[in-house]
Enzyme design. Structure first.
Site, mmCIF file in Angstrom:
data_model
loop_
_atom_site.group_PDB
_atom_site.id
_atom_site.type_symbol
_atom_site.label_atom_id
_atom_site.label_comp_id
_atom_site.label_asym_id
_atom_site.label_seq_id
_atom_site.Cartn_x
_atom_site.Cartn_y
_atom_site.Cartn_z
ATOM 1 N N GLU A 98 0.844 -1.209 0.000
ATOM 2 C CA GLU A 98 0.000 0.000 0.000
ATOM 3 C C GLU A 98 0.872 1.249 0.000
ATOM 4 O O GLU A 98 0.526 2.258 -0.611
ATOM 5 C CB GLU A 98 -0.958 -0.038 1.199
ATOM 6 C CG GLU A 98 -2.094 -1.032 0.938
ATOM 7 C CD GLU A 98 -2.711 -1.648 2.173
ATOM 8 O OE1 GLU A 98 -2.482 -1.143 3.288
ATOM 9 O OE2 GLU A 98 -3.423 -2.661 2.015
ATOM 10 N N GLU A 166 3.631 -10.875 -0.056
ATOM 11 C CA GLU A 166 2.229 -10.472 -0.097
ATOM 12 C C GLU A 166 1.830 -10.116 -1.526
ATOM 13 O O GLU A 166 2.097 -9.005 -1.991
ATOM 14 C CB GLU A 166 2.014 -9.230 0.773
ATOM 15 C CG GLU A 166 2.485 -9.416 2.200
ATOM 16 C CD GLU A 166 1.761 -8.454 3.126
ATOM 17 O OE1 GLU A 166 0.993 -8.945 3.951
ATOM 18 O OE2 GLU A 166 1.935 -7.253 2.984
HETATM 19 P P1 PGA Z 1 -5.250 -8.450 4.547
HETATM 20 O O1 PGA Z 1 -3.952 -7.526 4.540
HETATM 21 O O2 PGA Z 1 -5.001 -9.557 5.524
HETATM 22 O O3 PGA Z 1 -6.367 -7.524 4.993
HETATM 23 O O4 PGA Z 1 -5.425 -8.958 3.171
HETATM 24 C C1 PGA Z 1 -2.678 -8.116 4.565
HETATM 25 C C2 PGA Z 1 -1.636 -7.043 4.614
HETATM 26 O O5 PGA Z 1 -1.791 -6.027 3.925
HETATM 27 O O6 PGA Z 1 -0.632 -7.166 5.345
#
Ligand code: PGA
Length: 256
Positions: A98, A166
């Site tokens: 993000e 991720e």
């Molecule tokens: P999520 O987020 O478990 O809500 O998919 C994971 C993260 O961004 O670390």
């Protein structure tokens, strides 16, 4: 390897929700074979420290979600590693997708942040992961490899560094890769770490993150090469987070 279940509250939570962190600490004390951590909004770190929410044996580690690469200076709105440590952080996430997307952070930025955090004694969870377009193009492993190589800090060491794979398209979407796809990227990330830093790369924990829940945690944590999970949405309450910690604890109990 001891499993690490780390929560990431992102931009969620308030002083009132620290009760959930306290409940997670108390429940986690039942599972001494699992490391449990939560990356809080920075505004809650000091209150968590004051309220001694880590528990008497430091069962629950608190950390930050980002850090600035500089030690101090004219960086309005940013927080240094020393500030975060003073507020109660023992670790920080760096390179979360993000931030890579919203704040345009590059691998070089992530590397500088990881090094600044380590210099101040913070452990680091360094995130990597491909976009959906990159996965569709068949380049997921290559993208992850390049991210690791380019964002790995100097003197990276398993005593303070954790990697988290991720896939961006799995974050907050309820979608996850197949177990085979997770295993493949984790094996590739492991090989990349060993190539980059030698034997020590074999003991850096590699977490999986992206839509981990109490329902899928058992299967994901059983995937070879998965040393824990980084959990967003399901880390906000003890009721959703503890089944993931319990799944890790059940795995730890399994005879080898
Ligand atoms: P999520 O987020 O478990 O809500 O998919 C994971 C993260 O961004 O670390």
């Amino acid at each position: 390897m001891r499993k690490l279940i780390a929560g990431n509250w992102k931009m969620n939570g308030s002083l009132a929700s620290l009760g959930e962190a306290g409940a997670i600490a108390i429940a986690s004390a039942m599972h001494p074979d699992v490391d449990v951590a939560i990356a809080l909004p920075a505004t809650l770190l000091y209150a968590a420290k004051q309220q001694r929410l880590s528990g008497p044996r430091g069962t629950l580690a608190f950390g930050a979600q980002d850090v600035h690469h500089a030690a101090s200076g004219a960086h309005t709105g940013c927080l240094s590693a020393a500030m975060l440590r003073e507020a109660g952080a023992s670790f920080t996430i760096v390179g979360h997708s993000e931030r890579r997307a919203d704040q345009h952070e590059t691998n070089a930025d992530v590397r500088a942040k990881a090094m600044a955090a380590h210099l101040e004694g913070l452990s680091v969870i360094l995130c990597v992961g491909e976009t959906e377009a990159q996965r569709d193009a068949g380049t997921a492993a290559a993208v992850v490899e390049a991210q690791i190589v380019e964002s790995l800090p100097d003197k990276a060491d398993s005593s303070w560094l954790t990697l988290s794979y991720e896939p961006r398209w799995a974050i907050g979407t309820g979608r996850t890769p197949t177990m085979e796809e997770i295993a493949e990227i984790h094996a590739h990330a492991r090989a990349t770490l060993i190539k980059a830093i030698g034997d020590n790369g074999a003991s850096v924990r590699i977490l999986y993150g992206g839509s981990v829940t109490g329902e899928n945690a058992q299967s994901i944590l059983a995937v070879p090469g998965v040393d824990g999970a980084l959990v967003g949405g399901a880390s906000l309450t003890a009721a959703k987070f503890m089944p993931i910690v319990e799944a890790a604890a059940r795995g730890a109990d399994r005879p080898l």
